[in-house]
Scaffold this motif. Structure first.
Motif, mmCIF file in Angstrom:
data_model
loop_
_atom_site.group_PDB
_atom_site.id
_atom_site.type_symbol
_atom_site.label_atom_id
_atom_site.label_comp_id
_atom_site.label_asym_id
_atom_site.label_seq_id
_atom_site.Cartn_x
_atom_site.Cartn_y
_atom_site.Cartn_z
ATOM 1 N N GLN A 1 0.511 -1.151 -0.058
ATOM 2 C CA GLN A 1 -0.044 -0.041 0.042
ATOM 3 C C GLN A 1 0.768 1.245 -0.084
ATOM 4 N N THR A 2 2.048 1.090 0.454
ATOM 5 C CA THR A 2 2.816 2.423 0.630
ATOM 6 C C THR A 2 3.512 2.719 -0.710
ATOM 7 N N GLY A 3 3.367 1.778 -1.747
ATOM 8 C CA GLY A 3 3.917 1.751 -3.023
ATOM 9 C C GLY A 3 5.334 1.207 -3.424
ATOM 10 N N ALA A 4 5.867 0.209 -2.707
ATOM 11 C CA ALA A 4 6.995 -0.359 -2.927
ATOM 12 C C ALA A 4 7.251 -0.681 -4.229
ATOM 13 N N CYS A 5 8.466 -0.528 -4.934
ATOM 14 C CA CYS A 5 8.676 -0.595 -6.556
ATOM 15 C C CYS A 5 9.304 -2.021 -6.362
ATOM 16 N N THR A 6 10.288 -2.221 -5.486
ATOM 17 C CA THR A 6 11.194 -3.683 -5.580
ATOM 18 C C THR A 6 11.465 -3.876 -4.430
ATOM 19 N N PRO A 7 11.998 -5.176 -4.247
ATOM 20 C CA PRO A 7 12.478 -5.770 -2.861
ATOM 21 C C PRO A 7 13.523 -5.094 -2.049
ATOM 22 N N ALA A 8 14.164 -3.931 -2.872
ATOM 23 C CA ALA A 8 15.064 -3.157 -1.865
ATOM 24 C C ALA A 8 14.541 -2.495 -0.800
ATOM 25 N N GLY A 9 13.321 -2.002 -0.897
ATOM 26 C CA GLY A 9 12.791 -1.500 0.362
ATOM 27 C C GLY A 9 12.942 -2.335 1.708
ATOM 28 N N GLY A 10 13.349 -3.624 1.368
ATOM 29 C CA GLY A 10 13.623 -4.506 2.589
ATOM 30 C C GLY A 10 15.027 -4.030 3.241
ATOM 31 N N ILE A 11 15.940 -3.493 2.450
ATOM 32 C CA ILE A 11 17.185 -3.369 3.088
ATOM 33 C C ILE A 11 16.848 -2.145 3.932
ATOM 34 N N VAL A 12 15.959 -1.138 3.420
ATOM 35 C CA VAL A 12 15.697 -0.186 4.492
ATOM 36 C C VAL A 12 15.167 -0.563 5.894
ATOM 37 N N THR A 13 14.226 -1.460 5.638
ATOM 38 C CA THR A 13 13.745 -1.763 6.696
ATOM 39 C C THR A 13 14.568 -2.596 7.732
ATOM 40 N N SER A 14 15.219 -3.492 7.326
ATOM 41 C CA SER A 14 16.902 -4.105 7.828
ATOM 42 C C SER A 14 17.501 -3.004 8.619
ATOM 43 N N VAL A 15 17.985 -1.977 8.116
ATOM 44 C CA VAL A 15 18.774 -0.874 8.643
ATOM 45 C C VAL A 15 18.090 -0.410 9.623
ATOM 46 N N VAL A 16 16.759 -0.243 9.662
ATOM 47 C CA VAL A 16 15.993 0.533 10.722
ATOM 48 C C VAL A 16 15.944 -0.308 11.853
ATOM 49 N N VAL A 17 15.970 -1.629 11.828
ATOM 50 C CA VAL A 17 16.044 -2.751 12.912
ATOM 51 C C VAL A 17 17.312 -2.730 13.436
ATOM 52 N N LEU A 18 18.462 -2.555 12.795
ATOM 53 C CA LEU A 18 19.596 -2.649 13.321
ATOM 54 C C LEU A 18 19.991 -1.315 13.938
ATOM 55 N N LEU A 19 19.491 -0.288 13.426
ATOM 56 C CA LEU A 19 19.920 0.999 14.336
ATOM 57 C C LEU A 19 19.081 0.736 15.657
ATOM 58 N N SER A 20 17.899 0.213 15.772
ATOM 59 C CA SER A 20 17.155 0.126 16.917
ATOM 60 C C SER A 20 18.045 -0.841 17.914
ATOM 61 N N LEU A 21 18.513 -1.781 17.249
ATOM 62 C CA LEU A 21 19.302 -2.732 18.263
ATOM 63 C C LEU A 21 20.846 -2.091 18.742
ATOM 64 N N ALA A 22 21.311 -1.228 17.915
ATOM 65 C CA ALA A 22 22.333 -0.536 18.261
ATOM 66 C C ALA A 22 22.296 0.517 19.180
#
Length: 573
Positions: free
Chosen positions: A365-386
């Motif tokens: 619904q947010t308009g993802a164009c490719t699976p590359a959005g998953g990298i951004v999601t993973s970075v958000v999670v890693l920053l939360s952990l750090a």
């Protein structure tokens, strides 16, 4: 010269085949050469939105699994990186889910070592199944079984979280014991947790209802109304994060003033998890040594059910996406990705993950164009952990419980029962068996439903309807996926889509799983501007299909009549 031309053509053919094989194994090669700045903007937005959704959900689902909350985040970042390379859908997101967490809780018993070994075993099994192309085994689990399980799991998970809303501790995990002890200890409820939990639930329900009513008016909205709708939609998309942040701020303020009003998550491990092989043995607190064989023996009781459910929900998601977005996803490749994610996830202390239906919907619904959005999601999670783990200690468990209850509520969908009753009354039996037995033990519910479905299928095979000149048979759930894939491959996924006449004079019965797949199939034929017409349907089967509200359903008494129907439709189109 002729020999050189032949060699040149052969070399070109080998090159084309090699590229096609590479694109099949590494789907990133199909979209990366065409990647654009416009796609980057949309993927960044989608990835950030999903990241703000997954962090609070991961913390909450770890609670459901009976693990420290950081294990939810450990399980949430590996999938984004791997799916970007190996995934075939632009929308699917991998990570912890409510049902997977529930299944894990019955096995791990709060022990992270067991959880990580379970992840490794599930991943290895799924990867092997994908390489051996054994995805067809999922066809033997019918739709009523899946629906019965998801409804029971939603009730179990949702009700199980009310102990955190009430602030009660040491409540058993078994459903019937939960019910008894929760009502028995109701006078012990903590007022602070109850008030905060109810406020969080009220806010989540209110914002969800507002989001669902957006766009219900047929009148063209003014710019101000459009802005208000986009604002509400934005708040609704990150509602879980807003609730958890607000609740944590309230709890922190209370703790600073010396008021211990809420049950908090408590101290959590800080920083990123170490990348190391999973521990294959452990020594418990009482000095008992558990070898790898001991852990495997215990895990084998849960691993089979968990493995099937991991793949089933992934299959359910990509079938839904294919229907909504008009593209088909490679089932075996998807099973391979989830298997690889679990294998590598075990090296970062993850518990088993699969495709998340809710977060996948947000991504789409947010308009993802490719699976590359998953990298951004993973970075958000890693920053939360750090950087954010010390702050997570102040999150009230009541707010996480509210997030889980609202996440599983849509899964309690009993509207399907009247539809199953109209199509085939006997299909209610595997639904009810799965639903009821799941309250005793979740994995036994799945097994019981599958056994009942297979016995029903074997009875139909062993006792077919016999006529004077022919043997009739039913169209039942194991054949559904094969029939659908065959029609798509030979009629839709060709250079020029073709109309199809399906001769059904041998079909004497039909079940709800088949009807559900036919709905999707008819939508796909309509999207491709071609027709699927059913010929020579038996009266009992025709009655079922007519009562099922199939979009664009057409039928004829003979093949010639069906051809005439298609020519008339082509003329008017």
């Amino acid at each position: 010269s002729g020999h050189k031309d032949h060699c040149r053509q052969l070399t070109r053919l080998v090159t084309v085949c090699s590229l096609a094989t590479l694109r099949t194994c590494f789907p990133i090669l199909t979209w990366l050469p065409r990647y654009s700045l416009a796609w980057l903007k949309m993927d960044l937005l989608a990835g950030l939105t999903v990241g703000l959704t997954v962090v609070p959900q991961a913390l909450a689902y770890a609670e459901v699994a009976g693990l420290p909350v950081q294990y939810g985040l450990y399980s949430s970042f590996m999938g984004g990186f791997l799916y970007c390379v190996f995934g075939t859908s632009k929308d699917i997101t991998l990570g912890p889910t409510s049902i997977m967490s529930l299944l894990c809780s019955f096995y791990v018993g709060g022990d992270p070592v067991y959880a990580v070994v379970l992840t490794l075993m599930c991943g290895l099994t799924q990867t092997a199944m994908a390489l051996l192309r054994l995805g067809f085994l999922l066809d033997f689990i019918s739709y009523p079984v899946v629906k019965g399980f998801t409804c029971a799991a939603a009730v179990t998970i949702g009700f199980g979280q009310f102990k955190n809303v009430l602030g009660l501790k040491n409540i058993p995990r078994q459903f019937f014991l939960q019910v008894y002890y929760m009502f028995h200890r109701l006078p012990e409820a903590r007022v602070g947790d109850v008030i905060l939990g109810l406020f969080c639930l009220l806010f989540l329900v209110m914002i969800t209802v507002m989001k669902n009513t957006l766009g219900s008016s047929e009148v063209t909205p003014s710019p101000l109304v459009r802005f208000a709708r986009s604002l509400v939609w934005s708040f609704a998309t990150v509602r879980n994060a807003l609730v958890v942040i607000a609740a944590a701020c309230v709890a922190y303020s209370a703790e600073v003033m010396g008021c211990h009003l809420f049950t908090l998550t408590g101290q959590t491990a800080e920083g990123l998890p170490a990348f190391s092989p999973p521990a294959l043995s452990e020594t418990t607190a009482n000095g008992t040594h558990m070898s790898f064989s001991d852990i495997i023996l215990v895990s084998s009781q849960t691993e089979g059910s968990l493995k099937y459910m991991l793949m089933l929900f992934k299959k359910k998601i990509f079938q839904h996406l294919g229907s909504q977005n008009n593209y088909r996803i490679d089932a075996n490749q998807e099973i391979f990705v989830i298997g690889l994610t679990n294998v590598l996830g075990s090296f970062v202390s993850a518990y088993p993950v699969t495709g998340s239906f809710g977060r996948t919907a947000v991504n789409s619904q947010t308009g993802a164009c490719t699976p590359a959005g998953g990298i951004v999601t993973s970075v958000v999670v890693l920053l939360s952990l750090a950087f954010l783990m010390p702050l997570f200690a102040y999150i009230p468990k009541a707010s996480l419980a509210a997030v889980i209850i609202c996440a599983v509520a849509p899964m309690m969908d009993f509207r399907v029962l009247p539809q199953i009753w109209r199509v085939k009354k006997l299909d209610l039996l595997p639904f009810l068996v799965t639903f009821l037995v799941s309250f005793w033990e979740v994995q036994y519910g799945i097994m019981g439903g599958v056994v009942v479905s297979v016995l029903m299928l074997l009875y139909l095979v062993a006792r077919p309807e016999v006529k004077v000149s022919e043997l009739s048979s039913g169209l039942n759930f194991p054949a559904t996926e094969y029939l659908s894939a065959f029609l798509r491959a030979h009629a839709l996924h060709v250079s020029t889509p073709r109309c199809v006449v399906l001769d059904c004079h041998h079909v004497s019965s039909i079940d709800y799983t088949v009807v559900n797949e036919l709905k999707d199939l008819l939508k796909q034929f309509k999207l491709h501007d071609v027709s699927l017409v059913f010929s020579r349907l038996k009266p009992c089967v025709l009655e079922v299909l007519l009562s099922s509200d199939l979009p664009g359903f057409r039928h004829g008494d003979s093949i010639e009549a069906c051809l005439q129907i298609m020519s008339i439709n082509a003329h008017y189109d």
